[in-house]
Design a protein around this motif. Structure first.
Motif, PDB file in Angstrom:
ATOM      1  N   GLY A 127       0.729  -1.331   0.009  1.00 30.05           N
ATOM      2  CA  GLY A 127       0.071   0.027  -0.026  1.00 30.05           C
ATOM      3  C   GLY A 127       0.768   1.188   0.000  1.00 30.05           C
ATOM      4  O   GLY A 127       2.177   1.227   0.126  1.00 30.05           O
ATOM      5  N   GLU A 128       0.317   2.471  -0.349  1.00 36.28           N
ATOM      6  CA  GLU A 128       0.816   3.442  -0.505  1.00 36.28           C
ATOM      7  C   GLU A 128       1.450   3.949   1.145  1.00 36.28           C
ATOM      8  O   GLU A 128       0.730   3.722   2.066  1.00 36.28           O
ATOM      9  CB  GLU A 128       0.095   4.586  -0.859  1.00 36.28           C
ATOM     10  N   ILE A 129       2.650   4.918   0.923  1.00 36.93           N
ATOM     11  CA  ILE A 129       2.856   5.309   2.237  1.00 36.93           C
ATOM     12  C   ILE A 129       3.038   7.004   1.973  1.00 36.93           C
ATOM     13  O   ILE A 129       3.796   7.588   1.345  1.00 36.93           O
ATOM     14  CB  ILE A 129       4.472   5.080   2.802  1.00 36.93           C
ATOM     15  N   VAL A 130       2.017   7.682   2.815  1.00 36.51           N
ATOM     16  CA  VAL A 130       1.678   8.929   2.283  1.00 36.51           C
ATOM     17  C   VAL A 130       1.734   9.806   3.670  1.00 36.51           C
ATOM     18  O   VAL A 130       1.484   9.480   4.813  1.00 36.51           O
ATOM     19  CB  VAL A 130       0.412   9.080   1.949  1.00 36.51           C
ATOM     20  N   PHE A 138      12.137   9.464   5.711  1.00 32.15           N
ATOM     21  CA  PHE A 138      12.092   8.053   5.506  1.00 32.15           C
ATOM     22  C   PHE A 138      13.527   7.578   5.530  1.00 32.15           C
ATOM     23  O   PHE A 138      14.400   8.273   4.976  1.00 32.15           O
ATOM     24  CB  PHE A 138      11.511   7.957   4.042  1.00 32.15           C
ATOM     25  N   LEU A 139      13.871   6.552   6.439  1.00 37.50           N
ATOM     26  CA  LEU A 139      15.277   6.095   6.600  1.00 37.50           C
ATOM     27  C   LEU A 139      15.547   4.491   6.106  1.00 37.50           C
ATOM     28  O   LEU A 139      14.545   3.717   6.111  1.00 37.50           O
ATOM     29  CB  LEU A 139      15.526   6.239   8.187  1.00 37.50           C
ATOM     30  N   ASP A 149      14.113  -0.899  -3.672  1.00 39.06           N
ATOM     31  CA  ASP A 149      13.682  -0.310  -5.188  1.00 39.06           C
ATOM     32  C   ASP A 149      13.422   1.039  -5.192  1.00 39.06           C
ATOM     33  O   ASP A 149      12.565   1.417  -4.622  1.00 39.06           O
ATOM     34  CB  ASP A 149      12.676  -1.385  -5.497  1.00 39.06           C
ATOM     35  N   ASN A 150      14.320   1.706  -5.804  1.00 36.15           N
ATOM     36  CA  ASN A 150      14.282   3.221  -5.858  1.00 36.15           C
ATOM     37  C   ASN A 150      13.121   3.622  -6.757  1.00 36.15           C
ATOM     38  O   ASN A 150      12.557   4.774  -6.265  1.00 36.15           O
ATOM     39  CB  ASN A 150      15.706   4.004  -6.451  1.00 36.15           C
ATOM     40  N   ASP A 151      12.614   2.917  -7.683  1.00 35.40           N
ATOM     41  CA  ASP A 151      11.385   3.033  -8.284  1.00 35.40           C
ATOM     42  C   ASP A 151      10.303   3.301  -7.361  1.00 35.40           C
ATOM     43  O   ASP A 151       9.244   3.865  -7.723  1.00 35.40           O
ATOM     44  CB  ASP A 151      11.229   2.182  -9.413  1.00 35.40           C
ATOM     45  N   LEU A 157       5.869   5.960  -2.090  1.00 36.52           N
ATOM     46  CA  LEU A 157       6.197   7.182  -1.122  1.00 36.52           C
ATOM     47  C   LEU A 157       5.884   8.408  -1.471  1.00 36.52           C
ATOM     48  O   LEU A 157       6.506   8.763  -2.424  1.00 36.52           O
ATOM     49  CB  LEU A 157       7.652   7.040  -0.887  1.00 36.52           C
ATOM     50  N   GLN A 158       5.108   9.028  -0.649  1.00 35.28           N
ATOM     51  CA  GLN A 158       4.722  10.578  -1.213  1.00 35.28           C
ATOM     52  C   GLN A 158       4.847  11.320   0.157  1.00 35.28           C
ATOM     53  O   GLN A 158       4.417  11.172   1.089  1.00 35.28           O
ATOM     54  CB  GLN A 158       3.156  10.707  -1.648  1.00 35.28           C
TER      55      GLN A 158
END
Length: 228
Positions: A127-130, A138-139, A149-151, A157-158
């Motif tokens: 799921g999204e992380i907003v 973000f660490l 995965d940087n993509d 990640l938002q």
């Protein structure tokens, strides 16, 4: 009264009106969040543990000609609603599914400020992380080896203000994104490409590409080709 009796007899012979079952059914309930981290606290989801939001309720069935109720949304896995909190994830954090079992809710919702979300090797999100507050970070942490995965920065990640490598472990970044990373501890290996990196401690390496690199005055080491 013959006239009244005749009227009542005619009225009784009339067919009863058809029942109206065309109303729209009620909506399903929204699933609850699995965990809410309060202000000034820290929570660690250990390796192998699962934190999942509640499933949404199924909408009711409409009558003949009516509409079914809408399905309820799933609940977030974790909600961080205060300031100065830390969430460390070494397991799985997942958003709950909606009433149809097809659409997932956010894994993490951050509405406060100055919060830290740390991913450790073996951890994952569904799921999204907003983040909607300010100065949330973000660490990539932990003492062992992990791959990120940087993509996912673009797709999941938002709203984060900074991205950091902390602790003594080694993380490899795959995929490509234009994000800026800060290396404070351990080793960050770039296997894809990132926008920039600032090394204030630890080591940066790999075979990937950097848009720009800034080396701090502390104990930092470089072992990477700059992007061309």
């Amino acid at each position: 009264m013959p006239g009244l009796a005749a009227f009542l007899a005619v009225l009784a012979a009339q067919p009863a009106p058809a029942a109206d079952f065309t109303g729209t059914a009620g909506a399903g309930g929204v699933g609850g969040s699995a965990l809410e981290v309060t202000a000034g606290t820290a929570f660690t989801n250990a390796l192998g543990s699962v934190v999942g939001g509640g499933a949404g309720g199924d909408g009711g069935s409409g009558g003949s000609g009516g509409n079914d109720g809408t399905v309820g949304q799933g609940g977030a896995g974790v909600v961080m609603a205060g300031n100065g909190q830390t969430l460390v994830n070494g397991g799985l954090i997942a958003g709950g599914l909606d009433g149809n079992g097809s659409v997932g809710a956010r894994a993490v919702t951050i509405t406060g400020n100055d919060n830290r979300l740390e991913l450790q090797p073996g951890g994952s999100f569904e799921g999204e992380i907003v983040a909607t507050g300010t100065d949330n970070a973000f660490l990539l942490g932990g003492s062992s080896t992990g791959e990120f995965d940087n993509d996912a920065l673009r797709s999941s990640l938002q709203g984060f203000a900074s991205f950091q490598k902390t602790d003594t472990g080694t993380w490899s970044l795959t995929g490509s994104d234009s994000q800026a990373w800060t290396v404070a501890q351990g080793t960050l290996k770039v296997a894809g490409s990132v926008g920039s990196a600032t090394v204030t401690g630890g080591r940066i390496g790999g075979t990937g590409r950097l848009g720009s690199l800034t080396m701090g005055s502390g104990r930092s080491r470089l072992a990477i080709r700059s992007g061309r």
